[in-house]
Design a protein around this motif. Structure first.
Motif, short mmCIF file in Angstrom:
data_model
loop_
_atom_site.label_atom_id
_atom_site.label_comp_id
_atom_site.label_asym_id
_atom_site.label_seq_id
_atom_site.Cartn_x
_atom_site.Cartn_y
_atom_site.Cartn_z
N VAL A 14 0.88 -1.17 0.00
CA VAL A 14 0.00 0.00 0.00
C VAL A 14 0.91 1.21 0.00
O VAL A 14 1.56 1.51 1.01
CB VAL A 14 -0.92 0.01 1.23
N PHE A 15 1.01 1.89 -1.14
CA PHE A 15 1.96 2.99 -1.22
C PHE A 15 1.26 4.34 -1.36
O PHE A 15 0.23 4.45 -2.01
CB PHE A 15 2.97 2.78 -2.35
N MET A 16 1.81 5.34 -0.66
CA MET A 16 1.34 6.70 -0.86
C MET A 16 2.15 7.27 -2.01
O MET A 16 3.36 7.47 -1.92
CB MET A 16 1.57 7.54 0.40
N GLY A 17 1.44 7.54 -3.09
CA GLY A 17 2.12 8.09 -4.26
C GLY A 17 1.18 8.14 -5.44
O GLY A 17 0.15 7.46 -5.47
N GLY A 18 1.55 8.96 -6.40
CA GLY A 18 0.80 9.04 -7.63
C GLY A 18 -0.46 9.89 -7.51
O GLY A 18 -0.80 10.39 -6.44
N ALA A 19 -1.12 10.03 -8.64
CA ALA A 19 -2.36 10.80 -8.71
C ALA A 19 -3.10 10.39 -9.98
O ALA A 19 -2.49 10.15 -11.01
CB ALA A 19 -2.08 12.30 -8.73
N VAL A 20 -4.42 10.31 -9.86
CA VAL A 20 -5.24 10.10 -11.04
C VAL A 20 -5.43 11.41 -11.78
O VAL A 20 -5.38 11.46 -13.01
CB VAL A 20 -6.61 9.50 -10.66
N ALA A 36 -0.44 9.37 6.72
CA ALA A 36 -1.09 8.54 7.74
C ALA A 36 -2.36 7.90 7.20
O ALA A 36 -2.76 6.83 7.67
CB ALA A 36 -1.39 9.37 8.98
N GLY A 37 -3.00 8.52 6.22
CA GLY A 37 -4.19 7.93 5.64
C GLY A 37 -3.92 6.59 4.98
O GLY A 37 -4.78 5.70 4.99
N ALA A 38 -2.72 6.42 4.42
CA ALA A 38 -2.37 5.14 3.80
C ALA A 38 -2.28 4.04 4.84
O ALA A 38 -2.63 2.88 4.58
CB ALA A 38 -1.05 5.27 3.04
N VAL A 39 -1.82 4.38 6.05
CA VAL A 39 -1.74 3.39 7.13
C VAL A 39 -3.15 3.10 7.66
O VAL A 39 -3.47 1.95 7.98
CB VAL A 39 -0.80 3.85 8.24
N CYS A 40 -3.99 4.12 7.73
CA CYS A 40 -5.39 3.89 8.09
C CYS A 40 -6.04 2.91 7.11
O CYS A 40 -6.87 2.07 7.51
CB CYS A 40 -6.16 5.20 8.09
N ALA A 41 -5.67 3.01 5.84
CA ALA A 41 -6.27 2.14 4.82
C ALA A 41 -5.86 0.69 5.00
O ALA A 41 -6.57 -0.22 4.54
CB ALA A 41 -5.88 2.63 3.43
N VAL A 42 -4.73 0.44 5.65
CA VAL A 42 -4.33 -0.95 5.94
C VAL A 42 -5.20 -1.51 7.07
O VAL A 42 -5.65 -2.65 7.02
CB VAL A 42 -2.84 -1.01 6.30
N VAL A 43 -5.45 -0.70 8.09
CA VAL A 43 -6.30 -1.12 9.21
C VAL A 43 -7.74 -1.27 8.77
O VAL A 43 -8.43 -2.23 9.15
CB VAL A 43 -6.19 -0.10 10.36
N ALA A 88 -12.01 -0.81 4.11
CA ALA A 88 -13.37 -0.47 3.67
C ALA A 88 -13.61 1.03 3.63
O ALA A 88 -14.60 1.48 3.05
CB ALA A 88 -14.39 -1.15 4.57
N GLY A 89 -12.72 1.81 4.24
CA GLY A 89 -12.85 3.26 4.18
C GLY A 89 -12.44 3.86 2.85
O GLY A 89 -12.64 5.05 2.61
N LEU A 90 -11.86 3.04 1.98
CA LEU A 90 -11.46 3.49 0.65
C LEU A 90 -12.38 2.91 -0.41
O LEU A 90 -12.83 1.76 -0.30
CB LEU A 90 -10.04 3.03 0.31
N THR A 91 -12.65 3.69 -1.44
CA THR A 91 -13.26 3.18 -2.66
C THR A 91 -12.17 3.05 -3.70
O THR A 91 -11.50 4.04 -4.03
CB THR A 91 -14.35 4.13 -3.17
N THR A 92 -11.92 1.83 -4.17
CA THR A 92 -10.85 1.60 -5.13
C THR A 92 -11.39 0.96 -6.40
O THR A 92 -12.49 0.39 -6.42
CB THR A 92 -9.76 0.69 -4.54
N ALA A 93 -10.60 1.04 -7.45
CA ALA A 93 -10.90 0.33 -8.69
C ALA A 93 -9.61 -0.27 -9.21
O ALA A 93 -8.55 0.37 -9.14
CB ALA A 93 -11.51 1.28 -9.72
#
Length: 325
Positions: A153-159, A246-253, A256-261
């Motif tokens: 789970v990496f913090m980086g990039g942008a759509v 810190a949001g990326a670490v929250c996403a590991v815990v 379901a708080g993220l919407t991904t595709a």
């Protein structure tokens, strides 16, 4: 999480105001087992990153989590810091921060990453919140580690919009070749990019409460949040603070708080204004380029497109303050 066992994680960071926020959360959330932290040049020079990382871990009460020094520059480019965002020391120039009492491990970051990943009794989730130089060197030097990596789970990039350039996010722009190597890791990857990164902010009342805390870790979180770019006037009426990495670490815990595709992602490596862009293909069908020239081998990544801001803010504050969410 599928059971009550903490998720074994390793963070690769360039501490950094928001990397520090991520470390505080990783240490204090009971659902995470922080096995190691590796350091790379990015927000500041790598020596400063090591110092900042050790200081934050000590304030957070992390114990003897091993820390290792990694790459001091990208694979090809020179190092280019973000001190204009993170302060001269990389930690917001917060007064009174103590020097760390312990030193980094006597092995380099790639060696520590390999050792801790392969030694973990359960597959590790790797969380890079920095330029991806260390991770690229690991994957090229020791590809066998992927057998014990659950996910990256990496913090980086942008759509959509970048920050280092109009289209490139800082971590990927800092070392585009390393980011391109990451995408070929052969393990599941989640991209926590600027599209969600910039949205997760902590309300001013919570920032003020943290800054007034007698507990050192909570107080440090408040001071760091007050420094974030989303809080240009930290002593004003509403000093909102961005959780950032810190949001990326929250996403590991709490994924379901993220919407991904699951979308094809590649990194633009050519010189010019698009260098470092994460090119995310959201088209429903191939276009003329593919029809005329054939399809390229592009890797599917779980790209974060939306985030439940309130959910992650509550999760973060509860962990850092030692409360139940």
């Amino acid at each position: 999480m599928s059971d009550d066992r903490p998720v074994p994680v390793i963070i690769d960071c360039d501490t950094g105001v928001d990397d520090a926020l991520a470390l505080l959360f990783a240490v204090r959330h009971p659902g995470l087992d922080l096995r190691a932290v590796t350091c790379v040049a990015g927000n500041t020079d790598v020596a400063g990153v090591v110092r900042n990382t050790l200081t934050v871990l000590e304030i957070a009460g992390a114990g003897d989590v091993p820390v290792a020094r990694g790459a001091e520059r990208p694979l090809i480019e020179p190092a280019r810091s973000a001190r204009h965002v993170h302060g001269e020391d990389g930690m917001g120039d917060i007064p009174g921060l103590p020097a760390p009492a312990r030193a980094a491990a006597d092995v380099d970051a790639v060696t520590l990453l390999r050792r801790e990943i392969l030694a973990s009794p359960h597959p590790v989730t790797l969380i890079p919140t920095a330029p991806l130089t260390n991770v690229a060197l690991l994957l090229r030097t020791h590809p066998e580690v992927t057998r014990n990596i659950e996910r990256i789970v990496f913090m980086g990039g942008a759509v959509a919009t970048g920050n280092a350039t109009p289209v490139a996010e800082f971590n990927v722009w800092h070392d585009p070749e390393a980011a391109a190597i990451l995408l070929t890791a052969g393990v599941p990857i989640t991209m926590y990019g600027l599209d969600v990164f910039q949205r997760v902010t902590v309300p001013g009342a919570d920032v003020r409460r943290l800054r007034a805390s007698a507990e050192p870790g909570a107080r440090l979180a408040g001071d760091l949040l007050a420094h974030r770019p989303s809080a240009p006037e930290p002593d004003g009426d509403d000093p909102r603070g961005g959780l950032g990495d810190a949001g990326a670490v929250c996403a590991v815990v709490d994924p379901a708080g993220l919407t991904t595709a699951a979308l094809p992602v590649e990194v633009s490596l050519a010189p010019g204004p698009a260098r470092g862009q994460t090119v995310v293909d959201r088209r429903p069908r191939p276009g003329e380029d593919e029809l005329h020239h054939g399809t390229r081998d592009r890797h599917l990544v779980d790209v974060a497109l939306d985030v439940d801001v309130e959910r992650y803010v509550k999760l973060y504050l509860a962990a850092v303050e030692g409360r139940r969410p």
